[in-house]
Scaffold this motif. Structure first.
Motif, mmCIF file in Angstrom:
data_model
loop_
_atom_site.group_PDB
_atom_site.id
_atom_site.type_symbol
_atom_site.label_atom_id
_atom_site.label_comp_id
_atom_site.label_asym_id
_atom_site.label_seq_id
_atom_site.Cartn_x
_atom_site.Cartn_y
_atom_site.Cartn_z
ATOM 1 N N PHE A 97 0.878 -1.174 0.000
ATOM 2 C CA PHE A 97 0.000 0.000 0.000
ATOM 3 C C PHE A 97 0.910 1.216 0.000
ATOM 4 O O PHE A 97 1.410 1.605 1.059
ATOM 5 C CB PHE A 97 -0.884 0.042 1.244
ATOM 6 C CG PHE A 97 -1.834 -1.110 1.349
ATOM 7 C CD1 PHE A 97 -2.981 -1.161 0.566
ATOM 8 C CD2 PHE A 97 -1.591 -2.153 2.232
ATOM 9 C CE1 PHE A 97 -3.858 -2.225 0.671
ATOM 10 C CE2 PHE A 97 -2.462 -3.217 2.338
ATOM 11 C CZ PHE A 97 -3.592 -3.254 1.553
ATOM 12 N N VAL A 108 3.887 1.099 2.310
ATOM 13 C CA VAL A 108 3.671 0.038 3.301
ATOM 14 C C VAL A 108 3.750 -1.326 2.631
ATOM 15 O O VAL A 108 3.053 -1.586 1.655
ATOM 16 C CB VAL A 108 2.295 0.187 3.982
ATOM 17 C CG1 VAL A 108 2.060 -0.968 4.939
ATOM 18 C CG2 VAL A 108 2.191 1.515 4.685
ATOM 19 N N ALA A 165 2.620 -4.737 3.131
ATOM 20 C CA ALA A 165 1.714 -5.504 3.985
ATOM 21 C C ALA A 165 1.988 -6.998 3.859
ATOM 22 O O ALA A 165 1.867 -7.740 4.828
ATOM 23 C CB ALA A 165 0.269 -5.182 3.641
ATOM 24 N N ASP A 194 0.547 -12.204 14.670
ATOM 25 C CA ASP A 194 0.293 -11.061 15.552
ATOM 26 C C ASP A 194 -0.615 -10.049 14.878
ATOM 27 O O ASP A 194 -0.857 -10.112 13.686
ATOM 28 C CB ASP A 194 1.617 -10.357 15.882
ATOM 29 C CG ASP A 194 2.489 -11.218 16.768
ATOM 30 O OD1 ASP A 194 1.925 -12.081 17.463
ATOM 31 O OD2 ASP A 194 3.717 -11.025 16.742
ATOM 32 N N ASN A 195 -1.043 -9.073 15.678
ATOM 33 C CA ASN A 195 -1.776 -7.947 15.111
ATOM 34 C C ASN A 195 -0.890 -7.241 14.091
ATOM 35 O O ASN A 195 0.285 -6.988 14.340
ATOM 36 C CB ASN A 195 -2.161 -6.938 16.204
ATOM 37 C CG ASN A 195 -3.170 -7.532 17.164
ATOM 38 O OD1 ASN A 195 -2.945 -7.560 18.351
ATOM 39 N ND2 ASN A 195 -4.265 -8.031 16.641
ATOM 40 N N GLY A 196 -1.453 -6.981 12.934
ATOM 41 C CA GLY A 196 -0.695 -6.272 11.912
ATOM 42 C C GLY A 196 0.230 -7.155 11.102
ATOM 43 O O GLY A 196 1.003 -6.675 10.280
ATOM 44 N N ALA A 197 0.144 -8.475 11.303
ATOM 45 C CA ALA A 197 1.035 -9.377 10.584
ATOM 46 C C ALA A 197 0.683 -9.462 9.103
ATOM 47 O O ALA A 197 1.511 -9.847 8.283
ATOM 48 C CB ALA A 197 0.973 -10.764 11.207
ATOM 49 N N SER A 238 -5.388 -10.162 7.571
ATOM 50 C CA SER A 238 -6.575 -9.639 6.891
ATOM 51 C C SER A 238 -6.248 -9.220 5.470
ATOM 52 O O SER A 238 -7.055 -9.409 4.555
ATOM 53 C CB SER A 238 -7.147 -8.454 7.657
ATOM 54 O OG SER A 238 -7.569 -8.867 8.937
ATOM 55 N N THR A 239 -5.057 -8.660 5.286
ATOM 56 C CA THR A 239 -4.653 -8.278 3.935
ATOM 57 C C THR A 239 -4.604 -9.519 3.046
ATOM 58 O O THR A 239 -5.072 -9.492 1.903
ATOM 59 C CB THR A 239 -3.277 -7.596 3.970
ATOM 60 O OG1 THR A 239 -3.315 -6.547 4.935
ATOM 61 C CG2 THR A 239 -2.918 -7.031 2.620
ATOM 62 N N GLN A 281 -13.130 -9.228 8.747
ATOM 63 C CA GLN A 281 -12.959 -8.867 10.151
ATOM 64 C C GLN A 281 -13.885 -7.713 10.534
ATOM 65 O O GLN A 281 -14.448 -7.683 11.613
ATOM 66 C CB GLN A 281 -11.498 -8.477 10.396
ATOM 67 C CG GLN A 281 -11.160 -8.352 11.859
ATOM 68 C CD GLN A 281 -9.665 -8.210 12.062
ATOM 69 O OE1 GLN A 281 -8.904 -7.951 11.137
ATOM 70 N NE2 GLN A 281 -9.230 -8.398 13.290
ATOM 71 N N HIS A 300 -7.088 -15.767 16.924
ATOM 72 C CA HIS A 300 -5.994 -15.573 17.872
ATOM 73 C C HIS A 300 -6.045 -16.610 18.986
ATOM 74 O O HIS A 300 -5.210 -16.611 19.875
ATOM 75 C CB HIS A 300 -6.078 -14.171 18.501
ATOM 76 C CG HIS A 300 -5.592 -13.102 17.582
ATOM 77 N ND1 HIS A 300 -4.269 -12.946 17.270
ATOM 78 C CD2 HIS A 300 -6.246 -12.142 16.889
ATOM 79 C CE1 HIS A 300 -4.123 -11.938 16.428
ATOM 80 N NE2 HIS A 300 -5.307 -11.432 16.175
HETATM 81 N N1 LIG Z 1 -5.440 -0.174 2.984
HETATM 82 C C1 LIG Z 1 -4.275 -0.107 3.644
HETATM 83 N N2 LIG Z 1 -3.434 0.930 3.466
HETATM 84 C C2 LIG Z 1 -2.244 0.993 4.103
HETATM 85 N N3 LIG Z 1 -1.814 0.061 4.956
HETATM 86 C C3 LIG Z 1 -2.588 -1.004 5.185
HETATM 87 C C4 LIG Z 1 -3.866 -1.150 4.549
HETATM 88 N N4 LIG Z 1 -4.422 -2.309 4.963
HETATM 89 C C5 LIG Z 1 -3.530 -2.850 5.834
HETATM 90 N N5 LIG Z 1 -2.436 -2.084 5.970
HETATM 91 C C6 LIG Z 1 -1.284 -2.364 6.810
HETATM 92 O O1 LIG Z 1 -0.854 -3.683 6.580
HETATM 93 C C7 LIG Z 1 -0.460 -4.318 7.771
HETATM 94 C C8 LIG Z 1 -1.205 -5.625 7.953
HETATM 95 O O2 LIG Z 1 -2.570 -5.355 8.288
HETATM 96 P P1 LIG Z 1 -3.649 -6.488 8.474
HETATM 97 O O3 LIG Z 1 -4.946 -5.835 8.679
HETATM 98 O O4 LIG Z 1 -3.546 -7.445 7.345
HETATM 99 O O5 LIG Z 1 -3.167 -7.182 9.830
HETATM 100 P P2 LIG Z 1 -3.805 -8.421 10.602
HETATM 101 O O6 LIG Z 1 -2.789 -9.499 10.599
HETATM 102 O O7 LIG Z 1 -5.138 -8.764 10.061
HETATM 103 O O8 LIG Z 1 -3.936 -7.855 12.082
HETATM 104 P P3 LIG Z 1 -5.101 -8.102 13.187
HETATM 105 O O9 LIG Z 1 -4.751 -9.362 13.910
HETATM 106 O O10 LIG Z 1 -4.966 -6.925 14.083
HETATM 107 O O11 LIG Z 1 -6.410 -8.156 12.498
HETATM 108 C C9 LIG Z 1 -0.716 -3.328 8.900
HETATM 109 O O12 LIG Z 1 0.518 -2.732 9.253
HETATM 110 C C10 LIG Z 1 -1.643 -2.304 8.279
HETATM 111 O O13 LIG Z 1 -1.401 -1.031 8.819
#
Ligand SMILES: Nc1ncnc2c1ncn2[C@@H]1O[C@H](COP(=O)(O)OP(=O)(O)OP(=O)(O)O)[C@@H](O)[C@H]1O
Ligand SMILES: [Mg+2]
Lengths: 292, 359
Positions: free
Chosen positions: A18, A21, A23, A42-45, A48-49, A90, A207
């Motif tokens: 992104f 970033v 991801a 972990d959170n932010g791993a 969801s992306t 999510q 989790h």
């Molecule tokens: N649309 C976006 N634009 C910029 N950065 C993004 C976007 N979507 C996700 N990110 C970044 O990508 C990284 C991964 O986010 P993601 O939501 O996939 O994490 P996650 O593993 O699902 O975390 P959680 O367990 O908290 O749900 C994060 O650092 C987030 O800030």
């Protein structure tokens, strides 16, 4: 059904950026028909992306996407849905001002009649919504109620029931049990097993290792946007999974910091010391289990 | 690993639910978005029926005047309501009325006067295509730039008003063109768009039928088709709608084309009715349309509203206008009155909606 068939859904060397970033970087994963792949991290791993790439919401920056052995380039979630890939996001992807039954069928509305007079079959939609929710053990009072007025768990149940209803081939669940009571979480796990037994491929994010372990056939662990590990269930005992998810090493550091803070005194010193102690005993417990 | 038996699939939900009070049809009706506007229309009518009784407010002639006044505004308002439910604004609709009207006029105006000398129907068709193209352009800009449609259509408001004036003057050296009734094909257009019918001796314009017809079609689309569901979804939460497969961009572009179509239809009706057009036609009508829509109970933030509400919103607007005219209050005060009615109506609407939500 299980084992060594070809993957039903597979991504190879997928990256998603992104802007600046990163991801996801060079992620490969798959799910076979009749298996459950559990995605941990972990959170932010980037979990969801990753599932948003799988469901067609995000286009991968790099990498390949295969479904049933054929390569695809989705331009919208519609394409994925049409292949029978349904997702619980999510953030649930529901419209608060819209009624439950309209939300349930949003994007896949049943119609009746023909030509220009084709209309939304609202009778069918209302009835089906109520039935599908009842199967989850949630008795929605009134399908006309707006989703914004449902409780958090009820809302999550609608999203799950919807995905289960439309997920003919692949079911993707992003932390589906996060807001659920014990009974409803149990129902969701049972759903996952049922789907698996029907030959559906399930991708499940949670989790909670105690939710993940009983249903998963294999585990993909993401860390900072990369695949940290990919294990079959046989390779990964529950205790090790628990420890990985709790992040044993990180906990030790945390305990140390808390102790330091409590020594420096201040109002919260006592509370901090207590927390540190709690963490210490948790660590002991983990170690014991790990040594079994 | 235990795989329990499925919960009985047909586990029939209990026929009645103890957590659900019996809700009558009446209170279900009360939770409709247009309720406030319907009640408001009655109240405004009663108000003028009392205040302006001596000025003959309660008469077929006045009723016809109100409806004739409401129809063009109502046509715009219904399209604007659909767009606003879909989560977007169109401030350029008044300029589209001007541009489409002038397109018809310049194309059909005799060539010795600077026009193109076309017959009427090809000119109408061309204006329709031009209007739809403008609507598409609005939608395309909003979607590709991801800027608020408020800004984009504020820009196109000026662009197309400016083009209307500049191009018309460049070609014909005037700002007003007339004599449309001398153009070939006018008779049919006159019947379709500007004829009148008599009820109890009062003359109603055919535009009223277009207005009500559009309201019915729009209501059917909104409540009874999947495209209608998509409109609510796109306006309620575009990202959520997109992720369950709603073609949000297509829906929005179609909605911008719908408002542009409404602008074209009003331009056509007025050009035929006045046998001509002016480069300032439609000036500020975007605001009147938005007022009618908001008074009609549609949320400015999208995802909630109704076409029937917009119909009543336009009716209220026309009643106020007509009421002021016939009571002989100084016309200078009209805008003060409209602004006041807008505020009161929106407060009243919110109040009714909250009451209805609590039941
Ligand atoms: N649309 C976006 N634009 C910029 N950065 C993004 C976007 N979507 C996700 N990110 C970044 O990508 C990284 C991964 O986010 P993601 O939501 O996939 O994490 P996650 O593993 O699902 O975390 P959680 O367990 O908290 O749900 C994060 O650092 C987030 O800030
Ligand atoms: Mg996530």
């Amino acid at each position: 059904m299980s084992g060594n068939g070809t993957p039903l859904l597979e991504i190879q060397n997928v990256s998603k950026y992104f802007g600046s970033v990163i991801a996801l970087e060079d992620v490969s994963a798959f799910v076979r028909a009749g298996e459950v792949t559990c995605l941990l991290g972990d959170n932010g791993a980037g979990k969801s992306t990753l599932i948003k790439v799988l469901s067609g919401v995000h286009k991968p920056t790099k990498g390949k996407y295969f479904f049933d052995g054929k390569e695809y380039n989705f331009s919208s979630p519609r394409d994925a849905l049409e292949l029978g890939i349904a997702t619980v996001y999510q953030d649930l992807a529901m419209i608060p001002l819209m009624s439950v039954w309209r939300n349930f069928f949003l994007g896949s509305e049943p119609t009746k009649g023909w030509g220009p007079f084709r209309s939304y079959d609202s009778e069918f939609a209302k009835r089906t919504t109520k039935e599908e929710m009842a199967k989850m053990g949630i008795d929605i009072r009134d399908p006309d109620q707006t989703v914004g007025t449902l409780s958090g768990g009820e809302r999550q149940s609608v999203a799950i029931a919807r995905a289960v209803y439309f997920g003919a081939k692949v079911l993707i669940l992003d932390e589906p049990t996060a807001a659920l009571g014990v009974k409803q979480a149990g129902v969701v796990l049972k759903y996952i097993l049922q789907a698996r037994n029907r030959g559906i491929g399930v991708i499940f994010i949670t989790h909670n290792p105690h939710h993940a372990y009983p249903v998963a056939d294999h585990f993909v662990i993401l860390r900072r946007g990369m695949v940290y590990g990919d294990y079959t269930k046989a390779e990964l005992p529950l205790e090790q999974l628990v420890q990985m998810m709790a992040g044993g090493a990180d906990l030790e550091v945390l305990q140390h910091e808390l102790e330091q803070a409590s020594r420096e005194g201040g109002e919260e010193a006592e509370a901090l010391a207590e927390t540190a102690q709690a963490i210490e005993s948790e660590l002991d417990e983990l170690e014991e289990k790990g040594n079994d | 690993m235990s795989t329990d038996t499925a919960p009985a699939p047909g586990a029939a939900p209990p026929a009645s639910d103890e957590r659900l009070r019996e809700v009558s049809r009446v209170s279900r009706l009360l939770s409709r978005p247009e309720l406030g506007a319907v009640v408001g229309a009655v109240l405004v009518w009663v108000f003028f029926a009392i205040v302006a009784y001596d000025n003959n407010f309660v008469s077929w002639a006045t009723t016809a005047a109100i409806f004739n006044r409401a129809a063009p505004l109502g046509i715009l308002a219904i399209a604007v309501a659909l767009l606003m439910i879909g989560g977007e604004f169109d401030l350029s609709i008044g300029s589209i009325v001007g541009f489409a009207g002038m397109t018809i006029m310049v194309l059909s105006f005799p060539s010795d006067g600077g026009g193109f000398g076309w017959s009427l129907w090809p000119a109408i068709l061309a204006a329709l295509i031009v209007a739809l193209a403008i609507g598409w352009f609005n939608g395309f800009l909003v979607i590709t730039t991801k800027l608020p449609s408020f800004i984009i259509t504020l820009a196109t408001l000026f662009i197309f008003r400016g083009l209307t004036i500049a191009l018309t003057r460049l070609r014909t050296n005037r700002t007003q063109l007339g004599n449309l009734d001398e153009v070939e094909g006018f008779a049919l257009a006159d019947t379709l768009f500007a004829s009148q019918f008599e009820i109890f001796g009062a003359r109603f314009r055919v535009a009223i039928l277009w207005w009500i017809g559009l309201a019915l079609v729009a209501t059917w689309v909104l409540l009874r088709t999947r495209q209608g569901n998509w409109i609510f979804g796109a306006g309620g939460d575009a990202n959520a709608a997109r992720s369950v497969g709603v073609p949000v961009n297509k829906v929005k572009i179609a909605l911008f084309m719908t408002t542009a179509f409404a602008g074209f239809l009003v331009a056509l009706i007025q050009a035929v009715q006045f046998t001509g057009a002016d480069t300032l036609r439609g000036f500020q009508q975007e605001f009147e349309a938005i007022i009618a829509v908001v008074v009609g109970g549609t949320l400015l933030t999208g995802g909630y509203g109704s076409a029937i509400g917009a119909l009543f919103g336009a009716l209220i607007f026309a009643m106020v206008q007509q009421g002021i005219i016939i009571t002989g209050v100084d016309g200078d005060w009209f805008q003060v009155f409209v602004g006041t009615v807008l505020v009161v109506a929106v407060i009243f609407n919110n109040f009714v909606r909250q009451k209805a939500a609590q039941r």
